[in-house]
Design an enzyme around this catalytic site. Structure first.
Site, PDB file in Angstrom:
ATOM      1  N   PRO A  35      48.027  24.360  41.861  1.00  0.00           N
ATOM      2  CA  PRO A  35      46.855  23.754  42.494  1.00  0.00           C
ATOM      3  C   PRO A  35      46.995  22.229  42.391  1.00  0.00           C
ATOM      4  O   PRO A  35      46.963  21.690  41.296  1.00  0.00           O
ATOM      5  CB  PRO A  35      45.705  24.255  41.615  1.00  0.00           C
ATOM      6  CG  PRO A  35      46.321  24.532  40.281  1.00  0.00           C
ATOM      7  CD  PRO A  35      47.758  24.863  40.502  1.00  0.00           C
ATOM      8  N   MET A  36      47.183  21.556  43.510  1.00  0.00           N
ATOM      9  CA  MET A  36      47.399  20.101  43.464  1.00  0.00           C
ATOM     10  C   MET A  36      46.326  19.416  44.304  1.00  0.00           C
ATOM     11  O   MET A  36      46.266  19.608  45.527  1.00  0.00           O
ATOM     12  CB  MET A  36      48.791  19.758  43.995  1.00  0.00           C
ATOM     13  CG  MET A  36      49.916  20.307  43.143  1.00  0.00           C
ATOM     14  SD  MET A  36      51.539  19.894  43.799  1.00  0.00           S
ATOM     15  CE  MET A  36      51.688  21.049  45.164  1.00  0.00           C
ATOM     16  N   HIS A 188      49.842  15.241  36.225  1.00  0.00           N
ATOM     17  CA  HIS A 188      49.329  15.110  34.852  1.00  0.00           C
ATOM     18  C   HIS A 188      49.795  16.237  33.941  1.00  0.00           C
ATOM     19  O   HIS A 188      50.023  17.358  34.379  1.00  0.00           O
ATOM     20  CB  HIS A 188      47.806  14.997  34.887  1.00  0.00           C
ATOM     21  CG  HIS A 188      47.393  13.680  35.464  1.00  0.00           C
ATOM     22  ND1 HIS A 188      47.182  13.522  36.818  1.00  0.00           N
ATOM     23  CD2 HIS A 188      47.251  12.459  34.901  1.00  0.00           C
ATOM     24  CE1 HIS A 188      46.892  12.243  37.054  1.00  0.00           C
ATOM     25  NE2 HIS A 188      46.931  11.586  35.918  1.00  0.00           N
ATOM     26  N   ALA A 221      56.290  25.950  34.330  1.00  0.00           N
ATOM     27  CA  ALA A 221      56.049  24.901  35.332  1.00  0.00           C
ATOM     28  C   ALA A 221      56.676  23.602  34.858  1.00  0.00           C
ATOM     29  O   ALA A 221      56.603  23.255  33.686  1.00  0.00           O
ATOM     30  CB  ALA A 221      54.542  24.677  35.514  1.00  0.00           C
ATOM     31  N   GLY A 222      57.306  22.899  35.785  1.00  0.00           N
ATOM     32  CA  GLY A 222      57.826  21.585  35.431  1.00  0.00           C
ATOM     33  C   GLY A 222      59.275  21.404  35.806  1.00  0.00           C
ATOM     34  O   GLY A 222      60.162  21.944  35.153  1.00  0.00           O
ATOM     35  N   GLY A 238      55.157  22.614  41.918  1.00  0.00           N
ATOM     36  CA  GLY A 238      54.196  21.684  42.495  1.00  0.00           C
ATOM     37  C   GLY A 238      54.907  20.762  43.468  1.00  0.00           C
ATOM     38  O   GLY A 238      54.732  20.854  44.689  1.00  0.00           O
ATOM     39  N   THR A 239      55.769  19.911  42.919  1.00  0.00           N
ATOM     40  CA  THR A 239      56.478  18.907  43.733  1.00  0.00           C
ATOM     41  C   THR A 239      57.138  19.554  44.960  1.00  0.00           C
ATOM     42  O   THR A 239      57.106  18.996  46.055  1.00  0.00           O
ATOM     43  CB  THR A 239      57.539  18.207  42.851  1.00  0.00           C
ATOM     44  OG1 THR A 239      56.871  17.655  41.727  1.00  0.00           O
ATOM     45  CG2 THR A 239      58.256  17.118  43.617  1.00  0.00           C
TER      46      THR A 239
HETATM   47  C1  LIG Z   1      50.932  15.844  43.422  1.00  0.00           C
HETATM   48  C2  LIG Z   1      50.568  16.696  42.251  1.00  0.00           C
HETATM   49  C3  LIG Z   1      49.226  17.001  42.005  1.00  0.00           C
HETATM   50  C4  LIG Z   1      48.871  17.834  40.928  1.00  0.00           C
HETATM   51  N1  LIG Z   1      47.556  18.163  40.747  1.00  0.00           N
HETATM   52  C5  LIG Z   1      47.216  19.075  39.790  1.00  0.00           C
HETATM   53  C6  LIG Z   1      45.860  19.543  39.691  1.00  0.00           C
HETATM   54  O1  LIG Z   1      44.989  19.146  40.457  1.00  0.00           O
HETATM   55  N2  LIG Z   1      45.587  20.470  38.726  1.00  0.00           N
HETATM   56  C7  LIG Z   1      46.546  20.964  37.877  1.00  0.00           C
HETATM   57  O2  LIG Z   1      46.253  21.825  37.037  1.00  0.00           O
HETATM   58  N3  LIG Z   1      47.830  20.520  37.953  1.00  0.00           N
HETATM   59  C8  LIG Z   1      48.189  19.606  38.892  1.00  0.00           C
HETATM   60  N4  LIG Z   1      49.502  19.189  38.993  1.00  0.00           N
HETATM   61  C9  LIG Z   1      50.516  19.724  38.035  1.00  0.00           C
HETATM   62  C10 LIG Z   1      50.955  21.140  38.452  1.00  0.00           C
HETATM   63  O3  LIG Z   1      49.990  22.074  38.017  1.00  0.00           O
HETATM   64  C11 LIG Z   1      52.312  21.582  37.847  1.00  0.00           C
HETATM   65  O4  LIG Z   1      52.245  21.611  36.445  1.00  0.00           O
HETATM   66  C12 LIG Z   1      53.481  20.704  38.245  1.00  0.00           C
HETATM   67  O5  LIG Z   1      53.427  20.389  39.611  1.00  0.00           O
HETATM   68  C13 LIG Z   1      54.800  21.414  37.945  1.00  0.00           C
HETATM   69  O6  LIG Z   1      55.875  20.519  38.006  1.00  0.00           O
HETATM   70  P1  LIG Z   1      56.703  20.182  39.343  1.00  0.00           P
HETATM   71  O7  LIG Z   1      55.839  19.238  40.127  1.00  0.00           O
HETATM   72  O8  LIG Z   1      57.946  19.538  38.825  1.00  0.00           O
HETATM   73  O9  LIG Z   1      56.932  21.470  40.067  1.00  0.00           O
HETATM   74  C14 LIG Z   1      49.877  18.342  40.058  1.00  0.00           C
HETATM   75  C15 LIG Z   1      51.218  18.037  40.331  1.00  0.00           C
HETATM   76  C16 LIG Z   1      51.586  17.233  41.405  1.00  0.00           C
HETATM   77  C17 LIG Z   1      53.039  16.948  41.667  1.00  0.00           C
END
Ligand SMILES: Cc1cc2nc3c(=O)[nH]c(=O)nc-3n(C[C@H](O)[C@H](O)[C@H](O)COP(=O)(O)O)c2cc1C
Length: 386
Positions: A35-36, A188, A221-222, A238-239
């Site tokens: 969820p982003m 975050h 995740a990550g 996410g990314t």
């Molecule tokens: C643009 C962006 C927005 C995000 N917004 C949220 C959010 O609103 N709530 C949340 O729980 N995690 C948020 N995350 C973190 C994601 O839940 C997740 O942990 C993360 O994207 C995983 O790493 P990755 O971006 O390398 O795939 C966000 C990540 C990105 C990149």
């Protein structure tokens, strides 16, 4: 987009059965879009679920009655239901999830404002992150109460954490699925933590040792952007989904992601980006990973925060987005294709399955039967010499 009927879709189980039992419309290995906020709409979540993944919409952090985030969530859940062809079946749960951030003071009103909305729209899962301001103190209490209320209403609850102790807390609170978020993640995260390579196995051991009688899902995740990195029961990306056709990401974020290589160097984990954006919601316990841009470079080379902020605001006013912030994980160097979300799910799943099959082809028959591997190694080295 593919339309799926959750009752006709046949699950395939390769790994642990819990997640496919909880989400019968998903295929294994389970791929989840995070969820982003500002990115993950109902359309994106539905596209991911329609391809056998599990898509999450971003519910945000503002639980004040009538907040724009809650109104938009209601509209996005309606859009997800329509996209999955379930508009005429209001009692059928929608196979998508909703993610919330709990560190805003209004989180104490979750049960009053967000819960009725979730009951009305019935998504299959709810994701919680960042109970704050102090996740081990008052935040823990808040999270416990919210998880309890969600479980009572019949939701499957995901809790995203960045440490083993926070994972333990989440399970004690009643979480069904722990999302172990490593420090490679975009956006975050816990300010102090480990990468998924060490975090996921340690959380797994803790779950096996301390909660042996209870089935708890564990997803990673990550930094995961393709099928080569899968090792948990499921993976959250996410990314990778910031760059897809259904994402709401503005053009400058798309460009920044396409242009970034070598993600461990081209992104940085810091509180600087929240400071320059003036974001007040994140407590000290958290920071965020973003692409190194002009503002961060100035900060690193000693430009004062006041001057930097002035440059940031001036650029923004002039419509120059070169100083804008692009949250991204360390996998960003591999994210280059702006394709439909469903294609990402299929591509990553196929890649993961190929990877697993490839690794299985290395397991000698003799080893599977529990025999010593030494005769085989000797035979192989003899064959090799010959
Ligand atoms: C643009 C962006 C927005 C995000 N917004 C949220 C959010 O609103 N709530 C949340 O729980 N995690 C948020 N995350 C973190 C994601 O839940 C997740 O942990 C993360 O994207 C995983 O790493 P990755 O971006 O390398 O795939 C966000 C990540 C990105 C990149």
């Amino acid at each position: 987009m593919d339309k799926i009927n959750p009752f006709r879709h046949k699950p395939q189980t390769i790994l642990r059965p819990l997640l496919s039992a909880l989400f019968p419309t998903t295929l294994q290995p389970l791929l989840i879009s995070a969820p982003m906020l500002g990115i993950s709409t109902g359309r994106l979540a539905a596209a991911v679920s329609s391809a056998g993944g599990l898509g999450f919409l971003a519910g945000g952090y503002d639980f004040t009655p009538g907040s724009p985030q809650l109104s938009s969530l209601s509209a996005e859940l309606t859009a997800a239901r329509a996209a999955l062809d379930l508009a005429d079946r209001p009692l059928t749960p929608v196979p998508v999830g909703v993610g919330f951030i709990l560190c805003h003071p209004s989180a104490s009103r979750f049960e009053e404002t967000a819960l009725p909305l979730l009951i009305e729209h019935s998504p299959q899962a709810v994701w919680l992150f960042a109970p704050g301001p102090d996740p081990e103190g008052s935040g823990a209490e808040l999270q416990g109460g919210i998880v309890g209320a969600l479980k009572h209403a019949g939701f499957t609850v995901f809790v995203q954490v960045g440490s083993v102790s926070a994972a333990r807390r989440a399970v004690v609170d009643g979480a069904d699925v722990v999302v172990a978020q490593g420090i490679d993640a975009g956006g975050h995260q816990f300010a102090r933590g480990a990468g998924v390579v060490s975090l996921v196995p340690e959380v797994r051991s803790m779950l096996d040792e301390e909660f042996a009688g209870r089935e708890v899902g564990l997803v990673a995740a990550g930094g995961i952007v393709d099928g080569r990195a899968l090792g948990a029961e499921g993976a959250v990306m996410g990314t990778r989904f910031v760059l897809c056709q259904e994402s709401q990401a503005p053009e400058y974020r798309r460009k920044a992601i396409i242009g970034a290589v070598d993600g461990g160097v081209s992104t940085v984990k810091s509180t600087f980006h929240d400071d320059i954006l003036g974001t007040k919601v994140w407590p000290e316990f958290y920071d965020g990973r973003a692409i190194v841009g002009q503002s961060y470079q100035d900060h690193a080379s000693g430009v004062s925060f006041e001057d930097n902020l002035q440059r940031f605001n001036a650029a923004k006013e002039a419509g120059d987005d070169s100083r804008m912030v692009t949250w991204a994980g360390t996998g960003v160097g591999l994210v280059k294709k702006d394709i439909p979300a469903a294609d990402i799910v299929r591509e990553v799943r196929e890649e993961a399955i190929k990877r697993i099959q490839h690794l299985q082809s290395f397991v000698p028959h003799e080893k599977q039967k529990g025999d010593s591997i030494l005769p085989l190694l000797r035979k192989r080295s003899k064959d090799h010499v010959a």
